[in-house]
Design a protein around this motif. Structure first.
Motif, short mmCIF file in Angstrom:
data_model
loop_
_atom_site.label_atom_id
_atom_site.label_comp_id
_atom_site.label_asym_id
_atom_site.label_seq_id
_atom_site.Cartn_x
_atom_site.Cartn_y
_atom_site.Cartn_z
N MET A 1 -60.61 49.52 -17.65
CA MET A 1 -61.27 49.56 -18.74
C MET A 1 -60.84 48.47 -20.30
O MET A 1 -62.32 48.16 -20.34
CB MET A 1 -61.77 50.62 -19.04
CG MET A 1 -61.90 51.46 -17.75
SD MET A 1 -63.74 51.46 -17.99
CE MET A 1 -64.78 51.07 -19.47
N PRO A 2 -59.69 48.77 -20.43
CA PRO A 2 -59.71 47.58 -21.74
C PRO A 2 -59.69 46.05 -21.46
O PRO A 2 -60.05 44.82 -21.95
CB PRO A 2 -58.14 47.91 -22.23
CG PRO A 2 -57.89 49.32 -21.18
CD PRO A 2 -58.78 48.96 -20.06
N ALA A 3 -59.68 46.17 -20.22
CA ALA A 3 -59.85 44.18 -19.44
C ALA A 3 -61.26 43.95 -19.51
O ALA A 3 -61.52 43.22 -19.75
CB ALA A 3 -59.79 44.18 -18.28
N ALA A 4 -62.36 45.30 -18.76
CA ALA A 4 -63.84 45.24 -18.82
C ALA A 4 -64.35 44.96 -20.73
O ALA A 4 -65.04 44.06 -20.47
CB ALA A 4 -64.06 46.04 -18.10
N ALA B 1 -63.76 41.13 -21.35
CA ALA B 1 -64.65 40.33 -20.78
C ALA B 1 -65.59 40.23 -21.95
O ALA B 1 -66.42 39.20 -21.54
CB ALA B 1 -64.89 40.74 -19.49
N GLY B 2 -66.07 41.26 -21.97
CA GLY B 2 -67.20 41.69 -22.79
C GLY B 2 -67.60 40.27 -24.16
O GLY B 2 -68.37 40.03 -24.62
N ILE B 3 -66.07 40.98 -24.71
CA ILE B 3 -65.57 40.24 -25.97
C ILE B 3 -65.76 39.02 -25.78
O ILE B 3 -66.07 37.74 -26.31
CB ILE B 3 -64.00 40.30 -26.03
CG1 ILE B 3 -64.76 42.56 -26.85
CG2 ILE B 3 -63.93 39.85 -27.40
CD1 ILE B 3 -62.95 43.11 -27.17
N ALA C 1 -64.22 43.34 -10.28
CA ALA C 1 -64.92 42.66 -10.82
C ALA C 1 -66.46 42.86 -10.78
O ALA C 1 -67.53 42.71 -11.49
CB ALA C 1 -65.51 41.38 -9.61
N LYS C 2 -67.31 43.79 -10.35
CA LYS C 2 -68.20 44.24 -10.64
C LYS C 2 -68.14 45.02 -12.19
O LYS C 2 -68.96 45.18 -12.85
CB LYS C 2 -68.35 45.54 -9.70
CG LYS C 2 -68.59 45.54 -8.02
CD LYS C 2 -70.18 44.14 -8.31
CE LYS C 2 -70.15 43.25 -6.86
NZ LYS C 2 -69.04 42.41 -7.33
N LEU C 3 -67.10 46.50 -12.41
CA LEU C 3 -66.48 46.29 -13.48
C LEU C 3 -66.65 45.00 -14.44
O LEU C 3 -67.76 45.52 -15.78
CB LEU C 3 -65.61 47.59 -13.38
CG LEU C 3 -65.06 48.19 -14.63
CD1 LEU C 3 -65.78 49.17 -15.45
CD2 LEU C 3 -63.29 48.28 -14.91
N MET C 4 -66.16 44.11 -14.58
CA MET C 4 -66.11 43.14 -15.55
C MET C 4 -67.12 42.55 -15.23
O MET C 4 -67.76 42.64 -17.02
CB MET C 4 -65.33 42.22 -15.03
CG MET C 4 -63.84 42.44 -14.42
SD MET C 4 -62.76 43.02 -15.69
CE MET C 4 -62.18 44.41 -15.07
N ASN C 5 -68.52 42.31 -14.65
CA ASN C 5 -69.19 41.93 -14.73
C ASN C 5 -70.28 42.85 -15.65
O ASN C 5 -71.45 42.17 -16.32
CB ASN C 5 -70.30 41.72 -13.21
CG ASN C 5 -69.87 40.01 -12.51
OD1 ASN C 5 -69.52 39.52 -11.12
ND2 ASN C 5 -69.94 39.02 -13.93
N LEU C 6 -70.24 44.20 -15.24
CA LEU C 6 -71.16 44.78 -16.30
C LEU C 6 -71.08 44.79 -17.39
O LEU C 6 -71.70 44.99 -18.58
CB LEU C 6 -70.82 46.90 -15.83
CG LEU C 6 -71.76 47.72 -16.40
CD1 LEU C 6 -73.10 47.24 -15.41
CD2 LEU C 6 -71.19 48.80 -15.68
#
Length: 253
Positions: A75-78, A81-83, A179-184
């Motif tokens: 989750m922190p990695a996700a 990704a947003g940042i 990857a789906k979590l990151m893309n979200l």
């Protein structure tokens, strides 16, 4: 109605591709631009995100339920990704992406050749890191690819999948789920920007969202049923198509 049906069908296919291996934008973005040639590019890109985020969200939910991953550490990695996506979008306002556009087909070609040469790559799930080390490496991948997504974008899901396989030791199924979590998160940050600028056609996005979720449902079920080998096969096809598309855009248009 014909225009709406066209983009809805494209969204269905994009949802399927995205759910399995990433790269749905390869289908949906060109479909939007060819169907609505007079629209502002930002509006079409915003509408694409407004629809595809639902399919990505659905795929993420299905993977979370059935794929065993350290979600709390990811989750922190996700968030990274947003940042990164926000920072990339900001950088795009300052510099041109023309150089990256021409380099992208070569980078994708290297990814494809490496994947084909390493025939066992991504077939077995053997994570190289645990605990904080896994979170740190995943965060670095997420920040870098998230930045690329905000700055340029094509092939983001495929880059996530490849790097999770290559650097973290995931198989293709677990990499696709991650990857789906990151893309979200990257999509959510992008949508916030597009909404603030009024660049989403909600009536079109709503119809596309329904078909995108339907395609995502089918793609997720097939990926979970057939496993890493199936995802790897779709990944190779998608990256091959991305090479052709990005090379055409960079050198021949």
């Amino acid at each position: 109605m014909l225009e709406l049906a066209t983009v809805a069908l494209a969204s269905l296919l994009a949802g399927f591709i995205d759910a399995v291996a990433g790269g749905g934008g390869l289908v949906l973005v060109p479909a939007l631009f060819s169907t609505y040639p007079g629209a502002a590019p930002a509006t079409l890109l915003g509408t694409n995100k407004g629809a595809s985020v639902w399919g990505t969200g659905w795929a993420t939910l299905q993977y979370v339920k059935r794929v065993d991953l350290p979600w709390k550490r990811l989750m922190p990695a996700a968030a990274m990704a947003g940042i990164g996506s926000f920072a990339g979008a900001w950088m795009l306002t300052l510099v041109s992406a023309d150089g990256l556009r021409k380099a992208l087909p070569l980078v994708l070609l290297a990814v494809l050749v490496y994947t084909l040469a390493k025939k066992d790559l991504g077939r077995e799930h053997t994570p190289r890191f645990t605990g904080h080390a896994e979170a740190l490496v995943a965060g670095g991948i997420a920040l870098a690819v998230g930045f690329y997504d905000g700055f340029f974008g094509p092939g983001t899901g495929s880059f996530f999948v490849f790097l999770f396989v290559r650097l973290l030791g995931y198989d293709f199924l677990h990499a696709s789920a991650t990857a789906k979590l990151m893309n979200l998160l990257t999509n959510a940050f992008a949508i916030a920007l597009f909404v603030s600028k009024g660049h989403i056609w909600w009536q079109v996005a709503a119809v596309m969202a329904v078909t995108n979720v339907a395609g995502s449902l089918l793609g997720t079920r097939l990926a979970l049923k057939h496993g890493a080998g199936f995802v790897r096969g779709v990944f190779v096809i998608v990256v091959g198509a991305l090479i052709l598309k990005t090379a055409w855009d960079a050198f021949f248009r």
